[in-house]
Motif scaffolding. Structure first.
Motif, PDB file in Angstrom:
ATOM      1  N   MET A   1       0.865  -1.302  -0.047  1.00 45.06           N
ATOM      2  CA  MET A   1      -0.029   0.000  -0.083  1.00 45.06           C
ATOM      3  C   MET A   1       0.869   1.234  -0.105  1.00 45.06           C
ATOM      4  SD  MET A   1      -3.061   1.133   2.557  1.00 45.06           S
ATOM      5  CE  MET A   1      -3.997  -0.260   2.235  1.00 45.06           C
ATOM      6  N   ARG A   2       0.600   2.231  -0.753  1.00 43.83           N
ATOM      7  CA  ARG A   2       1.247   3.415  -0.836  1.00 43.83           C
ATOM      8  C   ARG A   2       0.299   4.578  -0.238  1.00 43.83           C
ATOM      9  NH1 ARG A   2      -0.891   6.576  -4.633  1.00 43.83           N
ATOM     10  NH2 ARG A   2      -1.851   5.521  -6.562  1.00 43.83           N
ATOM     11  N   PRO A   3       0.910   5.827  -0.160  1.00 40.22           N
ATOM     12  CA  PRO A   3       0.160   7.010   0.192  1.00 40.22           C
ATOM     13  C   PRO A   3      -0.643   7.418  -0.823  1.00 40.22           C
ATOM     14  CG  PRO A   3       2.797   7.417   0.710  1.00 40.22           C
ATOM     15  CD  PRO A   3       2.573   6.128  -0.094  1.00 40.22           C
ATOM     16  N   TYR A   4      -1.655   7.999  -0.408  1.00 42.50           N
ATOM     17  CA  TYR A   4      -2.558   8.823  -1.475  1.00 42.50           C
ATOM     18  C   TYR A   4      -1.752  10.245  -1.680  1.00 42.50           C
ATOM     19  CZ  TYR A   4      -6.652  11.357  -3.220  1.00 42.50           C
ATOM     20  OH  TYR A   4      -7.481  12.012  -4.102  1.00 42.50           O
ATOM     21  N   ILE A   5      -1.471  10.126  -3.139  1.00 42.01           N
ATOM     22  CA  ILE A   5      -0.584  11.278  -3.629  1.00 42.01           C
ATOM     23  C   ILE A   5      -1.248  12.222  -4.706  1.00 42.01           C
ATOM     24  CG2 ILE A   5       1.411  11.425  -5.067  1.00 42.01           C
ATOM     25  CD1 ILE A   5       2.190   8.600  -4.420  1.00 42.01           C
ATOM     26  N   ILE A   6      -1.061  13.405  -4.303  1.00 43.05           N
ATOM     27  CA  ILE A   6      -1.607  14.653  -4.962  1.00 43.05           C
ATOM     28  C   ILE A   6      -0.475  15.363  -5.519  1.00 43.05           C
ATOM     29  CG2 ILE A   6      -3.152  16.835  -4.561  1.00 43.05           C
ATOM     30  CD1 ILE A   6      -4.166  15.630  -2.077  1.00 43.05           C
ATOM     31  N   CYS A   7      -0.524  15.778  -6.743  1.00 41.79           N
ATOM     32  CA  CYS A   7       0.232  16.699  -7.413  1.00 41.79           C
ATOM     33  C   CYS A   7      -0.177  18.186  -7.479  1.00 41.79           C
ATOM     34  CB  CYS A   7       0.692  16.221  -8.980  1.00 41.79           C
ATOM     35  SG  CYS A   7       1.798  17.102  -9.715  1.00 41.79           S
ATOM     36  N   HIS A   8       0.493  19.004  -6.507  1.00 42.43           N
ATOM     37  CA  HIS A   8       0.139  20.401  -6.475  1.00 42.43           C
ATOM     38  C   HIS A   8       1.184  21.416  -6.839  1.00 42.43           C
ATOM     39  CE1 HIS A   8      -1.976  23.516  -4.366  1.00 42.43           C
ATOM     40  NE2 HIS A   8      -0.758  24.200  -3.725  1.00 42.43           N
ATOM     41  N   MET A   9       0.676  22.152  -8.063  1.00 44.66           N
ATOM     42  CA  MET A   9       1.517  22.842  -8.689  1.00 44.66           C
ATOM     43  C   MET A   9       0.858  24.252  -9.024  1.00 44.66           C
ATOM     44  SD  MET A   9       3.932  20.714  -9.381  1.00 44.66           S
ATOM     45  CE  MET A   9       4.936  21.899 -10.388  1.00 44.66           C
ATOM     46  N   MET A  10       1.693  25.282  -8.918  1.00 46.07           N
ATOM     47  CA  MET A  10       1.459  26.531  -9.532  1.00 46.07           C
ATOM     48  C   MET A  10       2.020  26.851 -10.826  1.00 46.07           C
ATOM     49  SD  MET A  10      -0.008  29.887  -8.956  1.00 46.07           S
ATOM     50  CE  MET A  10       0.010  30.317  -7.027  1.00 46.07           C
ATOM     51  N   ALA A  11       1.392  27.380 -11.977  1.00 47.27           N
ATOM     52  CA  ALA A  11       1.694  27.625 -13.030  1.00 47.27           C
ATOM     53  C   ALA A  11       1.019  28.672 -13.817  1.00 47.27           C
ATOM     54  CB  ALA A  11       1.095  26.475 -14.265  1.00 47.27           C
ATOM     55  N   SER A  12       1.792  29.255 -14.712  1.00 43.03           N
ATOM     56  CA  SER A  12       1.400  30.245 -15.626  1.00 43.03           C
ATOM     57  C   SER A  12       0.105  29.888 -16.261  1.00 43.03           C
ATOM     58  CB  SER A  12       2.530  30.966 -16.576  1.00 43.03           C
ATOM     59  OG  SER A  12       2.867  29.741 -17.324  1.00 43.03           O
ATOM     60  N   PHE A 150       7.966   5.022   7.014  1.00 43.94           N
ATOM     61  CA  PHE A 150       7.755   6.229   7.323  1.00 43.94           C
ATOM     62  C   PHE A 150       6.433   7.050   7.786  1.00 43.94           C
ATOM     63  CE2 PHE A 150      11.862   5.688   5.304  1.00 43.94           C
ATOM     64  CZ  PHE A 150      12.598   6.175   5.692  1.00 43.94           C
ATOM     65  N   SER A 151       5.301   6.055   7.650  1.00 41.44           N
ATOM     66  CA  SER A 151       3.965   6.342   7.810  1.00 41.44           C
ATOM     67  C   SER A 151       3.272   7.647   7.271  1.00 41.44           C
ATOM     68  CB  SER A 151       3.792   6.541   9.473  1.00 41.44           C
ATOM     69  OG  SER A 151       4.490   5.403  10.350  1.00 41.44           O
ATOM     70  N   ILE A 152       3.750   7.678   6.086  1.00 42.73           N
ATOM     71  CA  ILE A 152       3.242   8.782   5.292  1.00 42.73           C
ATOM     72  C   ILE A 152       1.947   8.348   4.675  1.00 42.73           C
ATOM     73  CG2 ILE A 152       3.661  10.171   3.297  1.00 42.73           C
ATOM     74  CD1 ILE A 152       6.794  10.269   4.192  1.00 42.73           C
ATOM     75  N   GLU A 153       0.913   8.834   5.246  1.00 40.42           N
ATOM     76  CA  GLU A 153      -0.658   8.320   4.339  1.00 40.42           C
ATOM     77  C   GLU A 153      -0.860   9.345   3.298  1.00 40.42           C
ATOM     78  OE1 GLU A 153      -3.360   8.194   7.394  1.00 40.42           O
ATOM     79  OE2 GLU A 153      -2.145   6.455   8.453  1.00 40.42           O
TER      80      GLU A 153
END
Length: 227
Positions: A1-12, A150-153
């Protein structure tokens, strides 16, 4: 099982993500406020972003004959969150107190081709590390280790374009959080929010979640439709 992963970016508006450029569009306060709302205290960044903003100038110079590290794991400290970086062969140089730089402990992900000498260097700096993958980093394995050891959820991927594209290709992104500033870059050769995918790849399908506007910044969230 892996963490829930969000790609968060600021772009033009044209989708470019060079930090120095986007900081000219906005002071980035809204970006970090949005990141806090996503509930991802741990973040992941690629080597280019780390070298540009956090690491020391220059590259690690080996003093001993190269010895592949193989698959290893070192947990320097137990923490509620980590600043996670990717450095395939292990070349970045670090200050003695990276926790002060990032505001939380640093955790590096490397391939098994990184040298044992470089891992010894990281350990001397009290930097945690994961080495996995014989031909480049095995990102799915690394993500599972982040959760199990590392307990990263929940994890936010915050740059740059190539690590975003690689993780998207491997079905490791669950959600895309894009903030578009009120400006256009347009410079040739600048990275897009998702970059470097092979030409034979198909577009990745998304489903709409939400949109907000504040002070001219548009924040859109989409769920990734993984195959």
């Amino acid at each position: 099982m892996r963490p829930y992963i969000i790609c968060h970016m600021m772009a033009s508006l044209d989708g470019r993500i060079d930090c120095e450029m986007t900081e000219q569009i906005d002071d980035t306060n809204l970006y970090y406020e949005a990141l806090a709302q996503l509930g991802c205290p741990s973040t992941l960044e690629g080597k280019t972003t780390l070298a540009m903003h956090y690491a020391q100038t220059g590259e690690f110079q080996q003093q001993r004959p190269h010895e592949d590290a193989g698959q290893q794991l070192y947990k320097a400290v137990e923490a509620a969150s980590y600043a996670i970086g990717v450095d395939t062969r292990g070349t970045l140089l670090w200050d003695d107190n990276t926790t002060e730089i990032f505001g939380r402990p640093l955790l590096m992900i490397l391939s098994e081709q990184a040298s044992q000498e470089y891992l010894d260097y990281l350990k001397s700096k009290h930097i945690s590390y994961i080495t996995t993958g014989c031909n480049g980093i095995d990102l799915p394995s690394a993500m599972e280790t982040l959760r199990a050891v590392f307990s990263i959820e929940r994890l936010a991927v915050v740059g740059g374009g190539n690590i975003n594209g690689s993780m998207l290709d491997l079905d490791l992104i669950d959600e895309v959080s894009m903030m578009y500033g009120y400006g256009i870059d347009g410079r040739g050769g600048m990275a897009a929010a998702f970059d470097g995918r092979p030409m034979d790849r198909k577009p990745v399908r998304l489903t709409f979640k939400s949109v907000e506007e504040q002070d001219g910044i548009v924040w859109m969230r989409y769920q990734v439709v993984n195959s």
